[in-house]
Enzyme design. Structure first.
Site, PDB file in Angstrom:
ATOM      1  N   ASP A 186      13.484 -19.017 -24.257  1.00 34.28           N
ATOM      2  CA  ASP A 186      14.103 -18.031 -25.144  1.00 34.28           C
ATOM      3  C   ASP A 186      13.356 -16.714 -24.967  1.00 34.28           C
ATOM      4  OD1 ASP A 186      15.799 -17.227 -27.477  1.00 34.28           O
ATOM      5  OD2 ASP A 186      13.820 -16.919 -28.363  1.00 34.28           O
ATOM      6  N   GLU A 270      19.207 -17.558 -21.565  1.00 39.14           N
ATOM      7  CA  GLU A 270      20.365 -16.916 -22.182  1.00 39.14           C
ATOM      8  C   GLU A 270      20.971 -15.878 -21.249  1.00 39.14           C
ATOM      9  OE1 GLU A 270      20.234 -15.378 -26.646  1.00 39.14           O
ATOM     10  OE2 GLU A 270      18.349 -15.375 -25.556  1.00 39.14           O
ATOM     11  N   ASP A 352      12.436 -19.386 -32.632  1.00 42.23           N
ATOM     12  CA  ASP A 352      12.440 -19.232 -31.177  1.00 42.23           C
ATOM     13  C   ASP A 352      12.358 -20.570 -30.443  1.00 42.23           C
ATOM     14  OD1 ASP A 352      12.569 -16.562 -31.699  1.00 42.23           O
ATOM     15  OD2 ASP A 352      10.439 -16.172 -31.353  1.00 42.23           O
TER      16      ASP A 352
END
Ligand SMILES: [Zn+2]
Length: 400
Positions: A186, A270, A352
């Site tokens: 992340d 991501e 997170d």
């Protein structure tokens, strides 16, 4: 795959003068070409019988007149003006494709550089032979083996560098990742990255640390008289500081991406909408500092080298809003919330780490599905978007 290695040069005074001269010729040729391009384009617009400008026709034109009009061009390698016009053509191609702005005139002292084709230079250990000046010492030897394609010599601050582009084989036979498992990463603002293993990786935030110094130097530059020696000294100081910041940042990213790709086979990240995020000015500096694009680029080619996979989650995959324990989705997850607990299964989450675990699960289920095996029960509506590194690696330069 093309890869480039940037190496600092140690030229003597005579060689450094030659570099500056060749960069000057390249700049002149580029600006001359841009001027002519505009002229020819206008003529073409008036009368379609006039040809459209092209880098090839400009190169021929310059070759036919340079002996008479610009004899000083002959004092440096013929590659300097030629390659500059080829780059001008590329700039226009990028402009027509919509990926770059209209080419601008080059200014002295900003990105001074010239390029050489592979028949114009040779490399022997930590030396490079350049037309007219012979062997120039390099601070290190070339790290890659393969067909040498081209070299670009650039001035950064008051130092000269050569960037050598080498065509290497697709897979340089690096060891496979130690752990054939998966990890979710992340990317964040307060930390560079959080791993699904629970580890936090702090960023360098080099800008923030050195920003005060940069501001002070910029102020001192603006007080110096234009064209003065002191102003030039201040300009070099600032360029050096920028260079240091960039190196710190790159170093940090390389260490992280090397570690991740040498430790894990499958890496889930991501698909960050960096452009959208950069519009938010408060976050902008922190994000630019972290170099998200660079992170993803490095991760993709390094994973490719080790036979690993980078899975980029769909932009609409809610890695932060899903409970990694039971897939329950919460409606809102503002940035201020660092810890939360799931209403459904009551498990406690660090914001997170939970997101990183979701990205790991996403990556695992995507690769399983991509291999045609049974679905692991993960949401089947999620689109699989495997890293497009294979197609990209041929055209993109990977800089180590
Ligand atoms: Zn839950």
């Amino acid at each position: 795959m093309l890869i480039s290695h940037k190496i600092q040069l140690s030229p003597n005074n005579k060689q450094a003068t030659y570099f500056a001269k060749a960069a000057g010729v390249a700049r002149f040729a580029y600006n001359w070409g841009l001027e002519k391009w505009k002229e020819q384009y206008n003529k073409h617009k008036e009368n379609k019988a006039n040809p459209m400008p092209s880098q090839l026709s400009l190169r021929r034109h310059l070759n036919s007149i340079k002996k008479e009009q610009f004899p000083w061009m002959l004092e440096v390698t013929k590659n300097a003006p030629q390659m500059a016009l080829i780059y001008l053509g590329k700039s226009f191609n990028n402009f027509f494709r919509g990926t770059a702005k209209y080419p601008k005139f080059h200014k002295k002292g900003i990105h001074d550089s010239f390029s050489l084709t592979n028949d114009q230079f040779a490399i022997n250990n930590s030396k490079i032979r350049i037309p007219h000046i012979g062997w120039v010492n390099m601070r290190e030897s070339l790290r890659f083996f393969g067909k040498i394609m081209s070299a670009t010599i650039t001035r950064v601050a008051d130092k000269w560098f050569v960037s050598v582009t080498v065509e290497i084989q697709e897979n340089p036979h690096l060891q496979k990742a130690k752990n054939q498992g998966a990890v979710g990463v992340d990317l964040g603002v307060s930390n560079l990255a959080t791993l699904s293993t629970g580890e936090y990786i702090p960023g360098v935030k080099s800008h923030k640390l050195l920003l005060t110094k940069l501001r002070r130097l910029s102020r001192s530059l603006s007080r110096k008289q234009k064209g003065s020696n002191n102003r030039n000294k201040a300009r070099i100081k600032i360029a050096k500081l920028h260079f240091r910041i960039k190196n710190l940042r790159l170093d940090c990213l390389h260490k992280l991406t090397t570690r991740l790709t040498s430790c894990f086979h499958t890496i889930g990240i991501e698909d960050l909408n960096v452009k959208g995020m950069l519009k938010n000015h408060k976050l902008a500096r922190a994000i630019a500092d972290m170099g998200f694009y660079e992170f993803r680029r490095q991760l993709e080619y390094k994973a490719n080298w080790r036979g690993g996979v980078v899975v980029i989650a769909d932009r609409f995959f809610h890695s932060r809003k899903l409970c990694s324990g039971c897939d329950h989705k919460v409606e809102k997850m503002p940035l201020s919330i660092r810890k939360w607990s799931c209403d459904n299964c009551k498990s406690n989450h660090d914001r997170d780490i939970n997101a990183a675990i979701n990205l790991k699960n996403y990556a695992v289920s995507s690769t399983v599905k991509a291999c045609g095996e049974e679905s692991s029960g993960f949401d089947s509506r999620i689109k699989v978007k495997l890293s497009s590194v294979k197609q990209e690696s041929n055209t993109k330069l990977a800089c180590i």
